[in-house]
Design a protein around this motif. Structure first.
Motif, short mmCIF file in Angstrom:
data_model
loop_
_atom_site.label_atom_id
_atom_site.label_comp_id
_atom_site.label_asym_id
_atom_site.label_seq_id
_atom_site.Cartn_x
_atom_site.Cartn_y
_atom_site.Cartn_z
N THR A 131 89.93 6.01 19.65
CA THR A 131 91.19 6.80 19.27
C THR A 131 91.04 8.36 19.36
O THR A 131 91.91 9.12 19.89
CB THR A 131 92.27 6.26 18.13
N THR A 132 89.84 8.59 18.67
CA THR A 132 89.67 10.19 18.31
C THR A 132 89.29 10.67 19.84
O THR A 132 89.70 11.74 20.42
CB THR A 132 88.51 10.30 17.39
N LEU A 133 88.56 9.94 20.59
CA LEU A 133 88.34 10.36 22.18
C LEU A 133 89.60 10.69 22.70
O LEU A 133 89.86 11.69 23.34
CB LEU A 133 87.43 9.52 22.65
N HIS A 134 90.45 9.62 22.86
CA HIS A 134 91.70 9.95 23.45
C HIS A 134 92.49 11.08 22.93
O HIS A 134 93.02 11.83 23.81
CB HIS A 134 92.77 8.76 23.09
N ALA B 140 94.13 16.65 24.11
CA ALA B 140 94.01 17.86 23.46
C ALA B 140 93.86 19.17 24.40
O ALA B 140 94.37 20.19 24.53
CB ALA B 140 93.29 18.15 22.19
N PHE B 141 92.46 18.82 25.14
CA PHE B 141 91.97 19.67 26.18
C PHE B 141 93.06 19.87 27.32
O PHE B 141 93.29 20.88 27.75
CB PHE B 141 90.67 19.16 26.82
N VAL C 116 89.32 6.28 29.51
CA VAL C 116 89.89 6.96 28.34
C VAL C 116 91.27 6.93 29.06
O VAL C 116 92.17 7.09 28.16
CB VAL C 116 89.04 8.12 28.30
N LEU C 117 91.52 7.26 30.38
CA LEU C 117 92.80 7.43 30.73
C LEU C 117 93.89 6.42 30.51
O LEU C 117 94.97 6.38 30.58
CB LEU C 117 92.85 7.80 32.32
N ALA C 118 93.32 5.16 30.51
CA ALA C 118 93.83 3.73 30.38
C ALA C 118 94.57 3.68 28.89
O ALA C 118 95.40 3.15 28.67
CB ALA C 118 92.96 2.57 30.67
N PHE C 119 93.90 4.44 28.02
CA PHE C 119 94.25 4.24 26.65
C PHE C 119 94.94 5.45 25.78
O PHE C 119 95.70 5.47 24.95
CB PHE C 119 93.11 3.90 25.98
N ALA C 120 94.58 6.79 26.46
CA ALA C 120 95.04 8.01 25.79
C ALA C 120 96.61 7.99 26.07
O ALA C 120 97.02 7.65 27.16
CB ALA C 120 94.35 9.06 26.49
N ARG C 121 97.31 8.81 25.08
CA ARG C 121 98.75 8.99 25.39
C ARG C 121 98.69 10.37 25.05
O ARG C 121 98.36 10.95 24.09
CB ARG C 121 99.39 8.17 24.23
N LEU C 122 99.76 10.99 25.79
CA LEU C 122 100.07 12.48 25.68
C LEU C 122 100.83 12.61 24.27
O LEU C 122 101.23 11.57 23.66
CB LEU C 122 101.01 12.84 26.74
N SER C 123 100.94 13.97 23.93
CA SER C 123 101.52 13.96 22.49
C SER C 123 102.73 13.60 22.32
O SER C 123 103.32 13.15 21.39
CB SER C 123 101.27 15.56 22.17
N ASN C 124 103.44 13.49 23.36
CA ASN C 124 104.84 13.05 23.55
C ASN C 124 104.85 11.28 23.44
O ASN C 124 106.11 10.63 23.45
CB ASN C 124 105.80 13.51 24.53
N GLY C 125 103.71 10.81 23.28
CA GLY C 125 103.43 9.24 23.25
C GLY C 125 103.81 8.57 24.71
O GLY C 125 103.46 7.39 24.62
N SER C 126 103.91 9.32 25.69
CA SER C 126 104.09 8.79 27.18
C SER C 126 102.33 8.31 27.56
O SER C 126 101.38 9.20 27.34
CB SER C 126 104.58 9.71 28.21
N PRO C 127 102.37 7.42 28.34
CA PRO C 127 100.90 7.23 28.95
C PRO C 127 100.53 8.35 29.85
O PRO C 127 101.45 9.07 30.31
CB PRO C 127 101.25 5.96 29.75
N TRP C 128 99.22 8.35 30.02
CA TRP C 128 98.64 9.30 30.84
C TRP C 128 99.19 9.24 32.15
O TRP C 128 99.58 9.90 32.96
CB TRP C 128 97.10 9.23 30.99
#
Length: 167
Positions: free
Chosen positions: A130-133, A138-139, A155-167
């Motif tokens: 999750t920290t990698l996400h 952030a970048f 990483v794209l399958a699991f990361a969520r933008l700051s608004n909570g939406s999927p990548w």
């Protein structure tokens, strides 16, 4: 220009944060898996030749291992022709098996880009990273380069933008 004498045109070099996966076990084959040598060593070579500063990270920190078939010396011969990954004097292969700082220690504002290398391990270890996400997002949201190579795109399958939406 070379990695030993980058002859920088700018007094402040670009800083790149490559991320390689920590070792994992494939739930498909039961084999140990890791990062892919060429997806670390080739970008590392280009970055250092351009005079960029490179600091290597992994999701959990600590030692990392490459996928066996990505090693030019592996008996399979799969990557035998990879002269960059196989160069014993090249700094990235020597340091990649060592201890790395965890992604949690990375300050995204201190780097110009994050590059997530592939291999088989990202598919089995990035879901819980999750920290990698968070760092990858952030970048991206800061307008910095957020790049993922081959299976590093897990990483794209699991990361969520700051608004909570999927990548």
């Amino acid at each position: 220009m070379s990695a030993k004498d980058p002859n920088r045109a700018s007094p402040k070099p670009k800083r790149i944060a490559p991320v390689i996966a920590n070792p994992a076990i494939s739930t498909t084959t039961g084999w140990p898996v890791g990062f892919w040598w060429a997806e670390l060593s080739h970008p590392y070579y280009v970055f250092t030749e351009k005079g960029y500063e490179v600091e290597l990270f992994s999701p959990d920190g600590g030692p990392c291992e490459a996928d066996a078939m990505s090693d030019p010396g592996d008996a399979s011969g799969y990557s035998a022709g990879d002269l960059i990954s196989g160069a014993s004097s090249h700094p990235s292969p020597q340091g990649a098996r060592g201890h790395h700082r965890p992604v949690a220690a990375m300050n995204p504002q201190a780097f110009d880009a994050i590059v997530v290398a592939g291999g088989q391990a990202p598919m089995f270890g990035f879901e819980t990273a999750t920290t990698l996400h968070d760092r990858f997002v952030a970048f991206y949201e800061a307008g910095r380069i957020a790049c993922a190579l081959c299976h590093g795109t897990a990483v794209l399958a699991f990361a969520r933008l700051s608004n909570g939406s999927p990548w």
